[in-house]
Write an enzyme that holds these catalytic residues in place. Structure first.
Site, PDB file in Angstrom:
ATOM      1  N   ASP A   4      12.820  -2.371  -6.740  1.00 27.13           N
ATOM      2  CA  ASP A   4      13.837  -2.877  -7.693  1.00 27.13           C
ATOM      3  C   ASP A   4      13.557  -4.349  -7.975  1.00 27.13           C
ATOM      4  O   ASP A   4      13.579  -4.804  -9.121  1.00 27.13           O
ATOM      5  CB  ASP A   4      15.252  -2.759  -7.102  1.00 27.13           C
ATOM      6  CG  ASP A   4      15.759  -1.320  -7.072  1.00 27.13           C
ATOM      7  OD1 ASP A   4      15.162  -0.451  -7.736  1.00 27.13           O
ATOM      8  OD2 ASP A   4      16.765  -1.072  -6.375  1.00 27.13           O
TER       9      ASP A   4
ATOM     10  N   ARG B 163      10.152  -4.808  -9.788  1.00 22.94           N
ATOM     11  CA  ARG B 163      10.191  -4.434 -11.209  1.00 22.94           C
ATOM     12  C   ARG B 163      10.774  -5.560 -12.058  1.00 22.94           C
ATOM     13  O   ARG B 163      10.389  -5.730 -13.221  1.00 22.94           O
ATOM     14  CB  ARG B 163      10.972  -3.125 -11.380  1.00 22.94           C
ATOM     15  CG  ARG B 163      10.153  -1.936 -10.907  1.00 22.94           C
ATOM     16  CD  ARG B 163      10.921  -0.635 -10.812  1.00 22.94           C
ATOM     17  NE  ARG B 163      10.043   0.410 -10.256  1.00 22.94           N
ATOM     18  CZ  ARG B 163      10.456   1.544  -9.729  1.00 22.94           C
ATOM     19  NH1 ARG B 163      11.754   1.820  -9.680  1.00 22.94           N
ATOM     20  NH2 ARG B 163       9.598   2.411  -9.261  1.00 22.94           N
TER      21      ARG B 163
ATOM     22  N   ILE C 266      -2.009  -9.521 -36.730  1.00 23.04           N
ATOM     23  CA  ILE C 266      -1.904 -10.799 -37.446  1.00 23.04           C
ATOM     24  C   ILE C 266      -3.274 -11.489 -37.493  1.00 23.04           C
ATOM     25  O   ILE C 266      -3.634 -12.136 -38.484  1.00 23.04           O
ATOM     26  CB  ILE C 266      -0.818 -11.693 -36.785  1.00 23.04           C
ATOM     27  CG1 ILE C 266       0.562 -11.103 -37.090  1.00 23.04           C
ATOM     28  CG2 ILE C 266      -0.926 -13.146 -37.256  1.00 23.04           C
ATOM     29  CD1 ILE C 266       1.725 -11.738 -36.305  1.00 23.04           C
TER      30      ILE C 266
ATOM     31  N   SER D 264       3.162   8.364  -9.003  1.00 26.46           N
ATOM     32  CA  SER D 264       4.569   8.450  -9.392  1.00 26.46           C
ATOM     33  C   SER D 264       5.380   9.228  -8.352  1.00 26.46           C
ATOM     34  O   SER D 264       6.512   8.869  -8.025  1.00 26.46           O
ATOM     35  CB  SER D 264       4.698   9.130 -10.757  1.00 26.46           C
ATOM     36  OG  SER D 264       4.189   8.274 -11.762  1.00 26.46           O
TER      37      SER D 264
ATOM     38  N   GLU E  68      -1.631   6.508  -3.449  1.00 24.25           N
ATOM     39  CA  GLU E  68      -2.785   7.169  -2.817  1.00 24.25           C
ATOM     40  C   GLU E  68      -3.541   7.978  -3.879  1.00 24.25           C
ATOM     41  O   GLU E  68      -3.029   8.175  -4.986  1.00 24.25           O
ATOM     42  CB  GLU E  68      -2.293   8.121  -1.712  1.00 24.25           C
ATOM     43  CG  GLU E  68      -1.571   7.384  -0.601  1.00 24.25           C
ATOM     44  CD  GLU E  68      -1.237   8.266   0.587  1.00 24.25           C
ATOM     45  OE1 GLU E  68      -1.505   9.489   0.524  1.00 24.25           O
ATOM     46  OE2 GLU E  68      -0.721   7.724   1.577  1.00 24.25           O
TER      47      GLU E  68
ATOM     48  N   ALA F  49       0.833  -1.199   0.000  1.00 25.76           N
ATOM     49  CA  ALA F  49       0.000   0.000   0.000  1.00 25.76           C
ATOM     50  C   ALA F  49       0.870   1.252   0.000  1.00 25.76           C
ATOM     51  O   ALA F  49       1.197   1.810   1.053  1.00 25.76           O
ATOM     52  CB  ALA F  49      -0.942  -0.026   1.200  1.00 25.76           C
ATOM     53  N   LEU F  50       1.242   1.682  -1.212  1.00 29.52           N
ATOM     54  CA  LEU F  50       2.059   2.888  -1.395  1.00 29.52           C
ATOM     55  C   LEU F  50       1.212   3.994  -2.032  1.00 29.52           C
ATOM     56  O   LEU F  50       1.099   5.094  -1.505  1.00 29.52           O
ATOM     57  CB  LEU F  50       3.270   2.542  -2.279  1.00 29.52           C
ATOM     58  CG  LEU F  50       4.152   3.691  -2.757  1.00 29.52           C
ATOM     59  CD1 LEU F  50       4.849   4.378  -1.590  1.00 29.52           C
ATOM     60  CD2 LEU F  50       5.234   3.177  -3.736  1.00 29.52           C
TER      61      LEU F  50
ATOM     62  N   GLU G  88       3.992  -0.431 -10.834  1.00 31.49           N
ATOM     63  CA  GLU G  88       5.352  -0.560 -10.273  1.00 31.49           C
ATOM     64  C   GLU G  88       6.359   0.333 -11.002  1.00 31.49           C
ATOM     65  O   GLU G  88       7.510  -0.027 -11.208  1.00 31.49           O
ATOM     66  CB  GLU G  88       5.778  -2.032 -10.204  1.00 31.49           C
ATOM     67  CG  GLU G  88       4.864  -2.794  -9.254  1.00 31.49           C
ATOM     68  CD  GLU G  88       5.379  -4.104  -8.738  1.00 31.49           C
ATOM     69  OE1 GLU G  88       6.597  -4.313  -8.736  1.00 31.49           O
ATOM     70  OE2 GLU G  88       4.534  -4.908  -8.309  1.00 31.49           O
TER      71      GLU G  88
ATOM     72  N   THR H  86      -3.464  -3.626  -5.440  1.00 33.07           N
ATOM     73  CA  THR H  86      -3.637  -4.989  -5.966  1.00 33.07           C
ATOM     74  C   THR H  86      -3.725  -5.971  -4.813  1.00 33.07           C
ATOM     75  O   THR H  86      -2.923  -5.890  -3.870  1.00 33.07           O
ATOM     76  CB  THR H  86      -2.437  -5.352  -6.876  1.00 33.07           C
ATOM     77  OG1 THR H  86      -2.347  -4.372  -7.906  1.00 33.07           O
ATOM     78  CG2 THR H  86      -2.613  -6.728  -7.502  1.00 33.07           C
TER      79      THR H  86
HETATM   80  N1  COS Z   1      17.234   1.446  -3.331  1.00 33.34           N
HETATM   81  C1  COS Z   1      17.559   1.872  -2.094  1.00 33.34           C
HETATM   82  N2  COS Z   1      17.312   3.143  -1.656  1.00 33.34           N
HETATM   83  C2  COS Z   1      16.719   3.994  -2.502  1.00 33.34           C
HETATM   84  C3  COS Z   1      16.351   3.618  -3.814  1.00 33.34           C
HETATM   85  C4  COS Z   1      16.637   2.279  -4.217  1.00 33.34           C
HETATM   86  N3  COS Z   1      16.302   1.836  -5.439  1.00 33.34           N
HETATM   87  N4  COS Z   1      15.777   4.670  -4.422  1.00 33.34           N
HETATM   88  C5  COS Z   1      15.789   5.673  -3.519  1.00 33.34           C
HETATM   89  N5  COS Z   1      16.339   5.262  -2.357  1.00 33.34           N
HETATM   90  C6  COS Z   1      16.484   6.051  -1.124  1.00 33.34           C
HETATM   91  C7  COS Z   1      17.837   6.682  -1.037  1.00 33.34           C
HETATM   92  O1  COS Z   1      18.211   6.817   0.327  1.00 33.34           O
HETATM   93  C8  COS Z   1      17.571   8.050  -1.606  1.00 33.34           C
HETATM   94  O2  COS Z   1      18.468   9.015  -1.178  1.00 33.34           O
HETATM   95  P1  COS Z   1      19.897   9.164  -1.916  1.00 33.34           P
HETATM   96  O3  COS Z   1      19.603   9.170  -3.386  1.00 33.34           O
HETATM   97  O4  COS Z   1      20.427  10.447  -1.420  1.00 33.34           O
HETATM   98  O5  COS Z   1      20.698   7.960  -1.529  1.00 33.34           O
HETATM   99  C9  COS Z   1      16.185   8.381  -1.089  1.00 33.34           C
HETATM  100  O6  COS Z   1      15.511   7.120  -1.086  1.00 33.34           O
HETATM  101  C10 COS Z   1      15.398   9.366  -1.926  1.00 33.34           C
HETATM  102  O7  COS Z   1      15.365   8.901  -3.261  1.00 33.34           O
HETATM  103  P2  COS Z   1      15.022   9.863  -4.489  1.00 33.34           P
HETATM  104  O8  COS Z   1      15.844  11.104  -4.374  1.00 33.34           O
HETATM  105  O9  COS Z   1      15.149   9.073  -5.740  1.00 33.34           O
HETATM  106  O10 COS Z   1      13.499  10.231  -4.164  1.00 33.34           O
HETATM  107  P3  COS Z   1      12.459  10.971  -5.070  1.00 33.34           P
HETATM  108  O11 COS Z   1      11.323  11.443  -4.198  1.00 33.34           O
HETATM  109  O12 COS Z   1      13.112  11.986  -5.919  1.00 33.34           O
HETATM  110  O13 COS Z   1      11.925   9.752  -5.986  1.00 33.34           O
HETATM  111  C11 COS Z   1      10.875   8.721  -7.856  1.00 33.34           C
HETATM  112  C12 COS Z   1      11.266  10.016  -7.146  1.00 33.34           C
HETATM  113  C13 COS Z   1      10.031   9.160  -9.051  1.00 33.34           C
HETATM  114  C14 COS Z   1      12.117   8.011  -8.344  1.00 33.34           C
HETATM  115  C15 COS Z   1      10.126   7.778  -6.896  1.00 33.34           C
HETATM  116  O14 COS Z   1       9.106   8.496  -6.235  1.00 33.34           O
HETATM  117  C16 COS Z   1       9.492   6.600  -7.628  1.00 33.34           C
HETATM  118  O15 COS Z   1      10.156   5.608  -7.944  1.00 33.34           O
HETATM  119  N6  COS Z   1       8.206   6.706  -7.902  1.00 33.34           N
HETATM  120  C17 COS Z   1       7.429   5.635  -8.517  1.00 33.34           C
HETATM  121  C18 COS Z   1       6.797   4.845  -7.459  1.00 33.34           C
HETATM  122  C19 COS Z   1       6.169   3.627  -8.027  1.00 33.34           C
HETATM  123  O16 COS Z   1       6.811   2.804  -8.668  1.00 33.34           O
HETATM  124  N7  COS Z   1       4.873   3.502  -7.765  1.00 33.34           N
HETATM  125  C20 COS Z   1       4.150   2.350  -8.121  1.00 33.34           C
HETATM  126  C21 COS Z   1       3.633   1.762  -6.851  1.00 33.34           C
HETATM  127  S1  COS Z   1       3.666   0.073  -6.777  1.00 33.34           S
HETATM  128  S2  COS Z   1       2.203  -0.483  -7.962  1.00 33.34           S
END
Ligand code: COS
Length: 387
Positions: free
Chosen positions: A242, A245, A339, A131, A126, A123-124, A365, A157
Site C-alpha cells: 500500500d 504503491r 508533439i 500477480s 517468482e 523479493a516477492l 508493484e 529490483t
Molecule cells: N493490508 C493488510 N493486510 C492485507 C492487505 C493489505 N493491503 N491485503 C491483504 N491483506 C491480508 C489480509 O489478512 C487478508 O485477509 P482478509 O481479507 O480476510 O482480511 C489476507 O491478506 C489475504 O488477502 P487476499 O484475500 O486479498 O489475498 P489474495 O491471494 O486473494 O490476493 C491479490 C490477491 C491479487 C490482491 C494479491 O496477490 C496482490 O496484490 N497481488 C499483486 C502483488 C504485487 O503487487 N506484486 C508486485 C510485486 S512488487 S514489484
C-alpha cells in the site's frame, strides 16, 4: 504520523528540487551509458540522507511521515527513474515492514544500516508467481534455531546492489486461509547460498537493475523471521505494498511533470507553418489534457498520503492513485512523443526514452489489472457487509 517540522521539510524539498536539476539531470546520459548511478552521486545521495527519509530518528533516519517522503519521491522522480528506484525500496516497502512488523532487535539491526545507505530489495515475485503472489513456491523450513530457505525470486529490483533482501517464503507447504502459509524473512545478501543472476536487459529505466535472486539452502537464524511470528508475511507484504504503491504513484506523477515540461519546451521552440507549434490548438489540447491528468494524480496522492498519516486504511486509495498516475504518465509520455513528431521517435531526443521508461509504472508493484481487482473486491466486500 506527525513527520518532521514542516519548515524543515520545505527547505529540504527546495534543496532536493535544486539538486535534481543541477546535478542529477545533467548526469543522466552517464547513468544510462553505464547502466548504473556513478559512485560519487550515490555518495552524495547518501550524505543527503535520501536512503533514510522514513526511518525513525532513533535509528539514524529523518523520520518523515508518508506525505513528506512521498513528496520527496515525487521531486526526485523529475529525474531519471533510476535515482528514485535505488532508494525507494529502502524508504518505502522495507522500512514500513520493519517499523510495522519487525521486532525491536530487527529494527535496531537493520534500520540504521538502511538509513545510512545500505540498499534493500523486496523479493516477492517468482518465475511462476507475480500477480498471484500467494502462489509463491520458495520454502522456508525450520531446523532447530534456524530456517533454511530454498527458491528462486525473479525481477528483483536492486538485487545486484543490495545488502538486505526482504524475502517472502512458505512456512507451510499447503495454502492456508488468509495466505497464512507465507512468512517474511530478513536475509543478508552475503549469506551463504544467496546468488544474484546477471542484470536483465530491459526496455527502459536504465541505471536501475533487476535480476534473479536464487536462494540455495540459505540458512538464517530464526530471529530473521520478520516479527518472529510465522504466517504474517503476506499481510505484511500487502500492507507495505500500500505504501510502496503511493511511491510508484508519486514516481509516475513526478516523471509525467518532467515529460510535460519537455513537451512544452519543444512545442515553444519548434516552428511549423511559420510559427511555433505551441500556437496550434491541437498541440495545446495535448498539453491541457496532460496538465489536468497530472494535477488529478497529484491530488489523489496528496489525499491518500494524508489518510495514511491519519491512520486510516488506504488500500483502495493507494491502488487507485497508483493505477491512475501510472496510466496518466503513459498517456503524457505518448503525447510528448506525438508533439515531437518524427523527432520523438529518435534516440537523440528524451521523448523516446520517457516513453520506454514510463511503461513499467503500469506493471510493477501491482499491474493496473491487479489494482482494479484490489479496488473492486474491497468495494464489493464493503457493500456485502453493509447489506
Ligand atoms: N493490508 C493488510 N493486510 C492485507 C492487505 C493489505 N493491503 N491485503 C491483504 N491483506 C491480508 C489480509 O489478512 C487478508 O485477509 P482478509 O481479507 O480476510 O482480511 C489476507 O491478506 C489475504 O488477502 P487476499 O484475500 O486479498 O489475498 P489474495 O491471494 O486473494 O490476493 C491479490 C490477491 C491479487 C490482491 C494479491 O496477490 C496482490 O496484490 N497481488 C499483486 C502483488 C504485487 O503487487 N506484486 C508486485 C510485486 S512488487 S514489484
Amino acid at each position: 504520523m506527525s513527520g518532521i517540522d514542516p519548515m524543515l521539510f520545505e527547505s529540504f524539498a527546495a534543496q532536493l528540487h535544486r539538486y535534481v536539476r543541477e546535478r542529477l539531470i545533467p548526469a543522466e546520459a552517464e547513468v544510462v551509458a553505464a547502466n548504473a548511478i556513478p559512485s560519487p552521486i550515490l555518495a552524495e545521495m547518501r550524505d543527503m540522507g535520501l536512503f533514510g527519509l522514513t526511518m525513525p530518528p532513533e535509528y539514524g533516519g529523518s523520520g518523515m511521515n508518508v506525505s513528506q517522503y512521498v513528496e520527496a519521491v515525487r521531486l526526485l522522480a523529475y529525474g531519471l527513474p533510476a535515482y528514485r528506484s535505488i532508494l525507494s525500496i529502502n524508504i518505502g516497502i522495507v522500512c514500513a515492514a520493519l517499523v510495522q512488523h519487525g521486532t525491536e532487535a530487527q529494527r535496531a539491526e537493520w534500520l540504521p544500516r538502511l538509513a545510512g545507505g545500505d540498499i534493500a530489495c523486496f523479493a516477492l515475485t517468482e518465475p511462476d508467481s507475480g500477480s498471484d503472489a500467494a502462489a509463491l513456491r520458495t520454502r522456508a523450513v525450520r531446523e532447530g534455531d534456524t530456517y533454511v530457505l530454498t527458491g528462486t525470486k525473479r525481477f528483483i529490483t536492486n538485487a545486484p546492489f543490495a545488502s538486505l533482501a526482504l524475502v517472502l517464503a512458505r512456512t507451510a507447504p499447503e495454502p492456508l486461509p488468509r495466505n497464512a502459509h507465507i512468512s517474511a524473512f530478513l536475509v543478508p545478501m552475503d549469506a551463504l547460498g544467496v546468488r544474484v543472476g546477471p542484470p536483465e536487459a530491459k526496455m527502459g529505466q536504465d541505471g536501475s537493475q533487476i535480476a534473479d535472486l536464487v536462494l540455495d539452502a540459505v540458512r538464517v537464524p530464526a530471529s530473521a523471521l520478520l516479527g518472529e511470528v510465522e504466517g504474517r508475511g503476506f499481510a505484511a507484504a500487502m500492507q507495505s505494498l500500500d505504501n510502496g504503491r503511493l511511491s510508484i504513484a508519486a514516481s509516475s506523477a513526478g516523471y509525467a511533470r518532467r515529460i510535460l515540461d519537455t513537451a512544452i519546451a519543444y512545442a515553444r521552440s519548434r516552428t511549423a507553418f511559420g510559427e511555433p507549434i505551441a500556437n496550434f490548438q491541437l498541440i495545446q489540447a495535448m498539453i491541457a489534457d496532460s496538465e489536468a491528468e497530472i494535477y488529478a494524480a497529484e491530488c489523489m496522492i496528496t489525499d491518500a498520503c494524508r489518510r495514511i498519516d491519519a491512520g486510516e486504511p488506504v488500500t483502495v486509495q493507494a491502488a487507485s492513485a497508483k493505477m491512475f498516475a501510472s496510466e496518466a504518465c503513459g498517456r503524457v509520455a505518448d503525447r510528448c512523443v506525438q508533439i515531437h513528431g518524427g523527432a520523438g521517435y529518435l534516440r537523440a531526443y528524451d521523448a523516446e526514452r520517457f516513453f520506454r521508461d514510463a511503461r513499467v509504472f503500469r506493471i510493477y508493484e501491482g499491474t493496473t489489472q491487479v489494482l482494479q481487482l484490489v479496488i473492486a473486491r474491497r468495494l464489493l466486500r464493503e457493500a456485502a457487509e453493509a447489506a
